[in-house]
Design an enzyme around this catalytic site. Structure first.
Site, PDB file in Angstrom:
ATOM      1  N   GLY A   1       0.804  -1.221   0.000  1.00  0.00           N
ATOM      2  CA  GLY A   1       0.000   0.000   0.000  1.00  0.00           C
ATOM      3  C   GLY A   1       0.834   1.265   0.000  1.00  0.00           C
ATOM      4  N   LYS A   2       1.816   1.329   0.896  1.00  0.00           N
ATOM      5  CA  LYS A   2       2.677   2.519   0.962  1.00  0.00           C
ATOM      6  C   LYS A   2       3.678   2.523  -0.184  1.00  0.00           C
ATOM      7  CE  LYS A   2       2.186   3.313   5.940  1.00  0.00           C
ATOM      8  NZ  LYS A   2       1.255   2.186   6.209  1.00  0.00           N
TER       9      LYS A   2
ATOM     10  N   ASP B   1       9.725  -7.665   2.623  1.00  0.00           N
ATOM     11  CA  ASP B   1       8.885  -8.200   3.690  1.00  0.00           C
ATOM     12  C   ASP B   1       9.360  -9.616   3.991  1.00  0.00           C
ATOM     13  OD1 ASP B   1       6.119  -7.075   4.937  1.00  0.00           O
ATOM     14  OD2 ASP B   1       6.166  -9.253   5.042  1.00  0.00           O
TER      15      ASP B   1
ATOM     16  N   ASP C   1       7.428   0.756   8.353  1.00  0.00           N
ATOM     17  CA  ASP C   1       6.056   0.664   8.846  1.00  0.00           C
ATOM     18  C   ASP C   1       6.014  -0.571   9.729  1.00  0.00           C
ATOM     19  OD1 ASP C   1       3.359   0.798   9.274  1.00  0.00           O
ATOM     20  OD2 ASP C   1       2.771   0.184   7.270  1.00  0.00           O
TER      21      ASP C   1
ATOM     22  N   CYS D   1       0.732   1.978  13.507  1.00  0.00           N
ATOM     23  CA  CYS D   1      -0.680   2.311  13.685  1.00  0.00           C
ATOM     24  C   CYS D   1      -1.062   1.985  15.127  1.00  0.00           C
ATOM     25  CB  CYS D   1      -1.573   1.588  12.686  1.00  0.00           C
ATOM     26  SG  CYS D   1      -1.309  -0.199  12.584  1.00  0.00           S
TER      27      CYS D   1
END
Length: 444
Positions: free
Chosen positions: A249-250, A268, A314, A367
Site C-alpha cells: 500500500g505505501k 517483507d 512501517d 498504527c
C-alpha cells in the site's frame, strides 16, 4: 437474501471468527465469503455490518448478558445487539423463524436471557469505563499515558464506524478526476482535509467494483497512512526502501510521489504478502519497484548497507490505532504481545538503520496509540545510534500539512484528525566528519 438469512449469515461468520481466535477477523471474513461466492455484494456488506456491530460492542454485550443461563453464543450476541440498538423482541423472534435459510427459533432459555434487554441501550454509565469504551482493563495505564485527560473522549471515538478513505493515483489522474469518476458510478466522495491525494466515502461502499478502482485511478488507503508516505518526501531521483512493505500500500504511494522514477525496493518477511503486491502494482501502472523477500541468513542487506536515500519502516505493532476497523484486535491483544512487539520493533529499527546512507532519512511509523511503541521507541533508538537525529521541522516535506510539519514526529487519532491512529517520526543519518591528524594533514 432475506433479513433472516442475512442474520443467519452473520451468526455463521461470528462462529467462524470465534473458532479462529488468533486470526484477524477480516482475514476470516474474506475466506468466509470466498467460500460463499453466491452471496452478493449488498448481502456481504449487510452480513459484515451485523457481525462487526457485535465485535464493536463485545464487552458491553457481555455485560448486559452477565448472569445469562447457558452459553453466550453468537446467536445470543446478535440478538442482544439488535435489541440494544432499537429492534423489538417481537421483531427478533420473527428473524429467528426457523424457516428456510433462517436460524432456528429462540429456545425458552434464550428468550429469557434476551427479553429483559428490550428498550435498553448498549452503553450505560453503570458499566465500568473499560467495558463502556471497549478496551482491555490492563491497557488503561498505557492509554492514559498517551492521552491523559482526553483518554475517554479518544476511546469513545474508537467505537465509531470508520470512513472509507481512498488515495488518488496521480500517475493516472488528478484528485478531481477521481472525484468525477467515482461520482459517475454513484460514489459521492469528498477530499480529505490533511492528505493532498485523499478522498473519503462514508461507511462500506463497493469501491472495488468501481471502474476507477479497476483502472488504478484510486486505491484504498487510510488518510493517516497517506500522510506517513508524505512524511518520507521521496523524490524521483531517490533510492527508496519500504522495509516492511506487506502487500504494498505505501509502496504504491511512494512510487506515485517519485513519479514512477528512481528505484524502490519493497521488502517483507512474508512471501504471500509480497506476491499480493504484484496485481496492485500492475493495476496502478507502477514499474519502478523491485520486490525482495527477507529470509534468515540473507546477505542482501549487507550488500546494500548505507545505500538508500529513504527507508520507510512501517513496523509491526499492536494495531491499537485501527480498533475502529478491527474491533476483534481488542479481544486478542495481550500484555505479552506488547512486550514482544517492542523488542521486535527495536531490532527492525537497528537493521533498517544500517541501510540508510549518510544524509538519508528513515521514517518510522506504526498504527499504534501506545507510547512504548512510538515516541519511547524512537528515544531509545537515538540513544543507541548517535549518528541519527530528528529532522528539523523546517526540513520536513512540504507535502505534509502545516500542522504536522511543526515537529519531526506526529500522531493522528480518529477524534482529532478523523483518521486511524498513526504515529510517524522522521530521523536523519548525519554525515560524520572524519578527523584528520596533524601528521596526515595535506601540505599546503
Amino acid at each position: 437474501m432475506t433479513p433472516a438469512a442475512r442474520l443467519s449469515g452473520a451468526i455463521d461468520l461470528l462462529c467462524a471468527i470465534q473458532n479462529a481466535p488468533r486470526r484477524p477477523a477480516d482475514a476470516t471474513a474474506n475466506a468466509f465469503f470466498r467460500e460463499r461466492r453466491y452471496i452478493g455484494g449488498g448481502d456481504r456488506r449487510a452480513i459484515s455490518t451485523l457481525a462487526w456491530d457485535v465485535l464493536r460492542g463485545w464487552r458491553r454485550l457481555h455485560w448486559h448478558l452477565e448472569g445469562s443461563q447457558g452459553e453466550i453464543s453468537p446467536r445470543l450476541l446478535c440478538a442482544a445487539s439488535m435489541l440494544l440498538t432499537g429492534t423489538t423482541m417481537d421483531q427478533v423472534r420473527m428473524l429467528f423463524s426457523g424457516e428456510r435459510y433462517a436460524q432456528k427459533p429462540l429456545t425458552p432459555r434464550e428468550d429469557v436471557n434476551l427479553k429483559h434487554l428490550e428498550g435498553k441501550e448498549l452503553s450505560t454509565q453503570k458499566q465500568p469505563v473499560a467495558v463502556r469504551l471497549e478496551y482491555p482493563d490492563w491497557i488503561e495505564p498505557a492509554l492514559r499515558e498517551t492521552f491523559g485527560s482526553r483518554m475517554a473522549d479518544e476511546m469513545e471515538a474508537m467505537l465509531g464506524t470508520p470512513t472509507l478513505d481512498l488515495r488518488v493515483n496521480l500517475l493516472k489522474g488528478t484528485r478531481e478526476d477521481g472525484l468525477r469518476a467515482l461520482k459517475s458510478e454513484g460514489l459521492n466522495a469528498v477530499p480529505t482535509k490533511l492528505s493532498p491525494w485523499g478522498l473519503r466515502l462514508d461507511g462500506r461502499q463497493p469501491v472495488t467494483a468501481a471502474q476507477a478502482f479497476k483502472d488504478g485511478l484510486v486505491e484504498i488507503q487510510d488518510e493517516g497512512s497517506q500522510l506517513v508516505v508524505a512524511a518520507a518526501g521521496a523524490k524521483p531521483e531517490h533510492r527508496v526502501l519500504d522495509y516492511c512493505a506487506g502487500a504494498g500500500g505505501k509502496t504504491l504511494a511512494l512510487a506515485m510521489t517519485m513519479e514512477n522514477k528512481g528505484h524502490i525496493v519493497a521488502c517483507d518477511v512474508h512471501e504471500k504478502r509480497l506476491e499480493g503486491a504484484v496485481k496492485r502494482l500492475r493495476r496502478a501502472g507502477v514499474h519502478n519497484v523491485e520486490r525482495h523477500l527477507l529470509t534468515t541468513g540473507d546477505k542482501w542487506a549487507k550488500r546494500r548497507a548505507a545505500s538508500f536515500d529513504r527507508v520507510l519502516v512501517d513496523a509491526p505493532c499492536s494495531g491499537t490505532g485501527t480498533w475502529r476497523r478491527n474491533p476483534d484486535a481488542r479481544l486478542r491483544l495481550t500484555p505479552e504481545d506488547i512486550q514482544e512487539l517492542v523488542i521486535k520493533q527495536s531490532e527492525i529499527l537497528d537493521r533498517a538503520a544500517s541501510l540508510v546512507k549518510p544524509g538519508g532519512r528513515m521514517i518510522y511509523a506504526t498504527c499504534s496509540l501506545l507510547a512504548a511503541e512510538n515516541g519511547q521507541q524512537i528515544d531509545a533508538f537515538l540513544k543507541r545510534r548517535t549518528d541519527f537525529v530528528r529532522v528539523a521541522t523546517e526540513d520536513l516535506p512540504d507535502l505534509l500539512p502545516a500542522e504536522l510539519r511543526e515537529k519531526a514526529q506526529f500522531s493522528l487519532t480518529p477524534l482529532r484528525d478523523g483518521t486511524d491512529g498513526f504515529f510517524a517520526c522522521v530521523i536523519q543519518r548525519v554525515e560524520q566528519k572524519v578527523e584528520t591528524s596533524q601528521e596526515e594533514a595535506p601540505s599546503t
